[in-house]
Design an enzyme around this catalytic site. Sequence first.
Site, short mmCIF file in Angstrom:
data_model
loop_
_atom_site.label_atom_id
_atom_site.label_comp_id
_atom_site.label_asym_id
_atom_site.label_seq_id
_atom_site.Cartn_x
_atom_site.Cartn_y
_atom_site.Cartn_z
N ARG A 1 -0.89 -20.38 -2.62
CA ARG A 1 0.43 -19.77 -2.50
C ARG A 1 1.03 -19.37 -3.66
O ARG A 1 1.65 -18.33 -3.72
CB ARG A 1 1.35 -21.13 -1.87
CG ARG A 1 2.77 -20.66 -1.86
CD ARG A 1 3.66 -21.72 -1.06
NE ARG A 1 3.55 -23.04 -1.18
CZ ARG A 1 3.71 -23.76 -1.95
NH1 ARG A 1 4.10 -23.38 -3.28
NH2 ARG A 1 3.12 -25.33 -2.04
N TYR B 1 18.49 -0.79 8.76
CA TYR B 1 17.46 -1.32 9.66
C TYR B 1 17.98 -2.70 10.52
O TYR B 1 18.68 -3.59 9.84
CB TYR B 1 16.22 -2.02 9.01
CG TYR B 1 15.35 -2.50 9.68
CD1 TYR B 1 14.59 -1.83 10.62
CD2 TYR B 1 15.02 -3.98 9.50
CE1 TYR B 1 13.42 -2.33 11.52
CE2 TYR B 1 13.87 -4.43 10.31
CZ TYR B 1 13.50 -3.77 11.39
OH TYR B 1 12.16 -4.31 11.84
N ASP C 1 15.37 0.40 0.32
CA ASP C 1 14.30 0.05 1.35
C ASP C 1 13.57 1.49 1.61
O ASP C 1 14.04 2.26 2.12
CB ASP C 1 14.94 -0.42 2.59
CG ASP C 1 13.95 -0.69 3.74
OD1 ASP C 1 12.71 -0.22 3.56
OD2 ASP C 1 14.21 -1.48 4.51
N LYS D 1 4.58 -0.68 8.06
CA LYS D 1 4.70 0.38 8.53
C LYS D 1 3.54 1.63 7.81
O LYS D 1 2.56 1.24 8.11
CB LYS D 1 6.19 1.30 8.28
CG LYS D 1 7.26 0.06 8.95
CD LYS D 1 6.98 -0.31 10.32
CE LYS D 1 7.95 -1.31 10.61
NZ LYS D 1 9.21 -1.42 10.24
C1 LIG Z 1 10.16 -2.41 9.99
C2 LIG Z 1 11.19 -2.68 8.90
C3 LIG Z 1 11.51 -3.67 8.33
C4 LIG Z 1 11.02 -4.97 8.45
O1 LIG Z 1 9.82 -5.33 8.18
P1 LIG Z 1 8.81 -6.17 9.09
O2 LIG Z 1 7.48 -6.12 8.30
O3 LIG Z 1 8.81 -5.80 10.61
O4 LIG Z 1 9.48 -7.73 8.67
C5 LIG Z 1 12.65 -3.44 7.37
N1 LIG Z 1 12.82 -2.19 6.84
C6 LIG Z 1 12.54 -1.09 7.67
C7 LIG Z 1 13.25 0.25 7.24
C8 LIG Z 1 11.65 -1.05 8.73
O5 LIG Z 1 11.29 -0.08 9.32
#
Ligand SMILES: *Cc1c(COP(=O)(O)O)cnc(C)c1O
Length: 293
Positions: free
Chosen positions: A57, A110, A187, A212
Amino acid sequence: MSPALVARREEKGFSTRAVHVGSDPDGATNAVIQPISLSTTFKQDAVGVHKGYEYGRSGNPNRDSLERLLASLEAGGAEAIAFSSGSAATATIIQSLGPNSHIVSVSDVYGGTFRYMNRVAAANQGLETTFVDLENASEDEVVAAIRENTKLIWIESPTNPTLKLIDIRRIADIAHTHASAPLVLVDNTFLSPYWSSPLLNGADIVMHSLTKYINGHSDVIMGAAIIPPHRSDVADKLRFLQNAIGAVPSPYDCWLAQRGAKTLQLRMKTHGQNALAVANASQGLGGLSKSPK
Ligand SMILES: *Cc1c(COP(=O)(O)O)cnc(C)c1O
């Protein structure tokens, strides 16, 4: 050779970094791809005498390698901290702000981020969030939203799903000249480090859902925060919480995400070309529908 030329020779391009950073040949065998290190515990030759790893961890070779790669790909980054999902990165970052903080967030954030702010952190740490249309708000409107306890401005650009575009430099300049001095987070999931470099435009934290584009193969859920060198205080806090809260990714997922990221530039370039072709084609269609009968 002039120092400038030497510097240029040593500067590696995005694709080269994507393939090589964090991918040193394995010390034991010279394998060019690092083995997956599943061990949770690492032997100590004496109390406190070890090779940099004690417990999975707290640190793992595959996670370290991926973090080195992410810090290198996100221009202006010094340190990357990986989490078990983008949402875990979001939760850890928001927890790090402490009780009774205030966030100014882009209004079209998001959905999972909105839910965490409004339904988890609001109840558990007294977080208040003001949602502002950061694409169109005037400087006065942004300043008016910042309070004494505003710890963070949360930007997503383009937003998921309505693709609002935020001028990161403009918001960062407002934040950094304000007496409350909130951190600016971007983000950067949607553009990835290939198309956008928020840290070079004044952001203090970049976060990604690696789920993504960075992993890019729909087989890993993971997140990360990347921090520039002048915010090592933020990096230290998140590194501490990564271990203390424990929302860490598995070694196997780190290995997969590193493999996926090696082709980020090829995939993002193609996504860009395809998006442009669609935009051009739909402009053509718009033109047709508007043409005289
Ligand atoms: C998918 C997404 C998240 C969250 O991420 P996860 O890996 O699904 O927990 C946060 N911000 C954006 C812009 C996203 O597309």
